[in-house]
Scaffold this motif. Structure first.
Motif, PDB file in Angstrom:
ATOM      1  N   HIS A  88       0.800  -1.219   0.000  1.00  0.00           N
ATOM      2  CA  HIS A  88       0.000   0.000   0.000  1.00  0.00           C
ATOM      3  C   HIS A  88       0.838   1.275   0.000  1.00  0.00           C
ATOM      4  O   HIS A  88       0.295   2.375   0.019  1.00  0.00           O
ATOM      5  CB  HIS A  88      -0.953   0.003   1.200  1.00  0.00           C
ATOM      6  CG  HIS A  88      -2.054  -1.007   1.077  1.00  0.00           C
ATOM      7  ND1 HIS A  88      -2.055  -2.177   1.799  1.00  0.00           N
ATOM      8  CD2 HIS A  88      -3.156  -1.040   0.298  1.00  0.00           C
ATOM      9  CE1 HIS A  88      -3.141  -2.877   1.479  1.00  0.00           C
ATOM     10  NE2 HIS A  88      -3.816  -2.218   0.570  1.00  0.00           N
ATOM     11  N   LEU A  89       2.148   1.142  -0.011  1.00  0.00           N
ATOM     12  CA  LEU A  89       2.997   2.334  -0.034  1.00  0.00           C
ATOM     13  C   LEU A  89       2.965   2.959  -1.421  1.00  0.00           C
ATOM     14  O   LEU A  89       2.855   2.263  -2.424  1.00  0.00           O
ATOM     15  CB  LEU A  89       4.436   1.973   0.323  1.00  0.00           C
ATOM     16  CG  LEU A  89       4.690   1.420   1.727  1.00  0.00           C
ATOM     17  CD1 LEU A  89       6.169   1.096   1.894  1.00  0.00           C
ATOM     18  CD2 LEU A  89       4.245   2.400   2.788  1.00  0.00           C
ATOM     19  N   GLU A  90       3.052   4.279  -1.427  1.00  0.00           N
ATOM     20  CA  GLU A  90       3.141   4.967  -2.717  1.00  0.00           C
ATOM     21  C   GLU A  90       4.590   4.990  -3.163  1.00  0.00           C
ATOM     22  O   GLU A  90       5.400   5.755  -2.676  1.00  0.00           O
ATOM     23  CB  GLU A  90       2.600   6.388  -2.593  1.00  0.00           C
ATOM     24  CG  GLU A  90       1.084   6.462  -2.597  1.00  0.00           C
ATOM     25  CD  GLU A  90       0.582   7.894  -2.617  1.00  0.00           C
ATOM     26  OE1 GLU A  90       1.334   8.770  -3.078  1.00  0.00           O
ATOM     27  OE2 GLU A  90      -0.548   8.130  -2.150  1.00  0.00           O
ATOM     28  N   ILE A  91       4.895   4.118  -4.091  1.00  0.00           N
ATOM     29  CA  ILE A  91       6.254   3.988  -4.592  1.00  0.00           C
ATOM     30  C   ILE A  91       6.190   3.984  -6.113  1.00  0.00           C
ATOM     31  O   ILE A  91       5.329   3.321  -6.687  1.00  0.00           O
ATOM     32  CB  ILE A  91       6.886   2.651  -4.141  1.00  0.00           C
ATOM     33  CG1 ILE A  91       6.978   2.583  -2.612  1.00  0.00           C
ATOM     34  CG2 ILE A  91       8.250   2.457  -4.761  1.00  0.00           C
ATOM     35  CD1 ILE A  91       7.512   1.251  -2.110  1.00  0.00           C
ATOM     36  N   SER A  92       7.079   4.708  -6.737  1.00  0.00           N
ATOM     37  CA  SER A  92       7.119   4.634  -8.206  1.00  0.00           C
ATOM     38  C   SER A  92       8.191   3.624  -8.595  1.00  0.00           C
ATOM     39  O   SER A  92       9.371   3.842  -8.422  1.00  0.00           O
ATOM     40  CB  SER A  92       7.432   6.005  -8.805  1.00  0.00           C
ATOM     41  OG  SER A  92       8.705   6.428  -8.404  1.00  0.00           O
ATOM     42  N   LEU A  93       7.714   2.477  -9.080  1.00  0.00           N
ATOM     43  CA  LEU A  93       8.626   1.402  -9.460  1.00  0.00           C
ATOM     44  C   LEU A  93       8.900   1.460 -10.957  1.00  0.00           C
ATOM     45  O   LEU A  93       8.001   1.708 -11.742  1.00  0.00           O
ATOM     46  CB  LEU A  93       8.005   0.043  -9.118  1.00  0.00           C
ATOM     47  CG  LEU A  93       8.132  -0.434  -7.678  1.00  0.00           C
ATOM     48  CD1 LEU A  93       7.371  -1.722  -7.489  1.00  0.00           C
ATOM     49  CD2 LEU A  93       9.591  -0.632  -7.312  1.00  0.00           C
ATOM     50  N   PRO A  94      10.132   1.199 -11.340  1.00  0.00           N
ATOM     51  CA  PRO A  94      10.457   1.137 -12.758  1.00  0.00           C
ATOM     52  C   PRO A  94       9.843  -0.104 -13.378  1.00  0.00           C
ATOM     53  O   PRO A  94       9.505  -1.066 -12.699  1.00  0.00           O
ATOM     54  CB  PRO A  94      11.978   1.031 -12.755  1.00  0.00           C
ATOM     55  CG  PRO A  94      12.326   0.478 -11.426  1.00  0.00           C
ATOM     56  CD  PRO A  94      11.290   0.964 -10.481  1.00  0.00           C
ATOM     57  N   GLU A  95       9.670  -0.076 -14.698  1.00  0.00           N
ATOM     58  CA  GLU A  95       9.160  -1.233 -15.423  1.00  0.00           C
ATOM     59  C   GLU A  95      10.138  -2.396 -15.342  1.00  0.00           C
ATOM     60  O   GLU A  95      11.349  -2.198 -15.225  1.00  0.00           O
ATOM     61  CB  GLU A  95       8.945  -0.880 -16.901  1.00  0.00           C
ATOM     62  CG  GLU A  95       7.674  -0.115 -17.167  1.00  0.00           C
ATOM     63  CD  GLU A  95       6.433  -0.887 -16.728  1.00  0.00           C
ATOM     64  OE1 GLU A  95       6.290  -2.043 -17.137  1.00  0.00           O
ATOM     65  OE2 GLU A  95       5.629  -0.321 -15.960  1.00  0.00           O
ATOM     66  N   LEU A  96       9.582  -3.580 -15.418  1.00  0.00           N
ATOM     67  CA  LEU A  96      10.429  -4.769 -15.421  1.00  0.00           C
ATOM     68  C   LEU A  96      10.854  -5.115 -16.843  1.00  0.00           C
ATOM     69  O   LEU A  96      10.066  -5.098 -17.768  1.00  0.00           O
ATOM     70  CB  LEU A  96       9.643  -5.949 -14.842  1.00  0.00           C
ATOM     71  CG  LEU A  96      10.347  -7.305 -14.864  1.00  0.00           C
ATOM     72  CD1 LEU A  96      11.540  -7.288 -13.918  1.00  0.00           C
ATOM     73  CD2 LEU A  96       9.393  -8.402 -14.457  1.00  0.00           C
ATOM     74  N   LYS A  97      12.130  -5.394 -17.005  1.00  0.00           N
ATOM     75  CA  LYS A  97      12.597  -5.966 -18.286  1.00  0.00           C
ATOM     76  C   LYS A  97      13.097  -7.355 -17.929  1.00  0.00           C
ATOM     77  O   LYS A  97      14.200  -7.518 -17.436  1.00  0.00           O
ATOM     78  CB  LYS A  97      13.737  -5.144 -18.867  1.00  0.00           C
ATOM     79  CG  LYS A  97      13.431  -3.666 -18.993  1.00  0.00           C
ATOM     80  CD  LYS A  97      14.698  -2.841 -18.788  1.00  0.00           C
ATOM     81  CE  LYS A  97      14.378  -1.386 -18.523  1.00  0.00           C
ATOM     82  NZ  LYS A  97      15.553  -0.652 -17.994  1.00  0.00           N
ATOM     83  N   LYS A  98      12.253  -8.339 -18.195  1.00  0.00           N
ATOM     84  CA  LYS A  98      12.494  -9.645 -17.587  1.00  0.00           C
ATOM     85  C   LYS A  98      13.162 -10.662 -18.503  1.00  0.00           C
ATOM     86  O   LYS A  98      13.543 -10.354 -19.615  1.00  0.00           O
ATOM     87  CB  LYS A  98      11.158 -10.226 -17.103  1.00  0.00           C
ATOM     88  CG  LYS A  98      11.243 -10.772 -15.661  1.00  0.00           C
ATOM     89  CD  LYS A  98       9.880 -11.263 -15.234  1.00  0.00           C
ATOM     90  CE  LYS A  98       9.987 -12.174 -14.021  1.00  0.00           C
ATOM     91  NZ  LYS A  98       8.665 -12.668 -13.649  1.00  0.00           N
ATOM     92  N   GLU A  99      13.284 -11.865 -17.965  1.00  0.00           N
ATOM     93  CA  GLU A  99      13.803 -13.029 -18.701  1.00  0.00           C
ATOM     94  C   GLU A  99      15.207 -12.822 -19.252  1.00  0.00           C
ATOM     95  O   GLU A  99      15.510 -13.155 -20.396  1.00  0.00           O
ATOM     96  CB  GLU A  99      12.845 -13.414 -19.824  1.00  0.00           C
ATOM     97  CG  GLU A  99      11.462 -13.806 -19.336  1.00  0.00           C
ATOM     98  CD  GLU A  99      11.477 -14.732 -18.126  1.00  0.00           C
ATOM     99  OE1 GLU A  99      12.407 -15.561 -18.000  1.00  0.00           O
ATOM    100  OE2 GLU A  99      10.588 -14.625 -17.280  1.00  0.00           O
TER     101      GLU A  99
END
Lengths: 105, 105
Positions: A88-99
């Motif tokens: 529930h924290l307001e955090i701006s997460l970067p997009e995942l570049k996966k695999e």
DNA sequence: TAATTATATCAAGATATATTGATTTATTAA
DNA sequence: TTAATAAATCAATATATCTTGATATAATTA
């Protein structure tokens, strides 16, 4: 007491809260994916992942040279409540570049 | 994030866990009672009580020169879960000598 | 086998936190 | 008003934690 303090101490760092949030949202990720997504140097990530694992929040699965970290399940009540709080924290997460797309750094 | 880290950081110390447990079990106590019961010097207690208060775990009521600390109610969900966790820790707490009996140190 | 890649660990410096004793502030009692 | 008590704050030191860059380990590939 020691286990409680270890659990709480693991939560007591912005980097690790971010890591928990990221792995909770994006699922199993290898260290180099995290390096790319979160723009952190490897030794720093490795350290914090170990702390979270030792505190019972994460699990690791090794596949070849890769180490895949994910949120451990099931979490006990207190750790789950902590995770819920982090959700529930307001955090701006970067997009995942996966695999492993972004590995070979 | 800041509030979460402040909350968690307040829990991340054995002295403060002990204080929370003591105040939860024994109810409102003044600083000098805590000094007697827990055998801690006053500046140390004052510091930790402030940290717990600022993190939302304790409240203070001043009566003359005394400051009475107690667990704040109601606690929000996460702080309550933390307290619940602390309630289940195996800690040997000293007996309470209450009502200012032991003051005038 | 040698080179490469992913991850873990180590060493040094920087930052944060805890402890103690001294000082300050505020209230009560003489 | 002066002295005494309770509590908060400050200053110095000690301890712990975080960050970075360097090195070590382990698995894969050439």
């Amino acid at each position: 007491m020691d286990i409680f303090l270890k659990t709480v101490s693991a939560l007591n760092d912005e980097t690790r809260v971010l890591l928990l949030r990221f792995l909770d949202e994006n699922g199993e990720s290898c260290v180099c994916d995290l390096q790319n997504a979160l723009q952190m140097i490897q030794s720093r990530l490795s350290r914090h992942l170990k702390i979270l694992k030792d505190a019972g929040f994460l699990r690791v699965e090794r596949k070849g040279t890769w180490a895949y970290y994910s949120v451990r399940t099931p979490l006990d009540r207190f750790r789950l409540e902590a995770l819920e709080e982090i959700r529930h924290l307001e955090i701006s997460l970067p997009e995942l570049k996966k695999e492993n797309k972004g590995c070979k750094i």
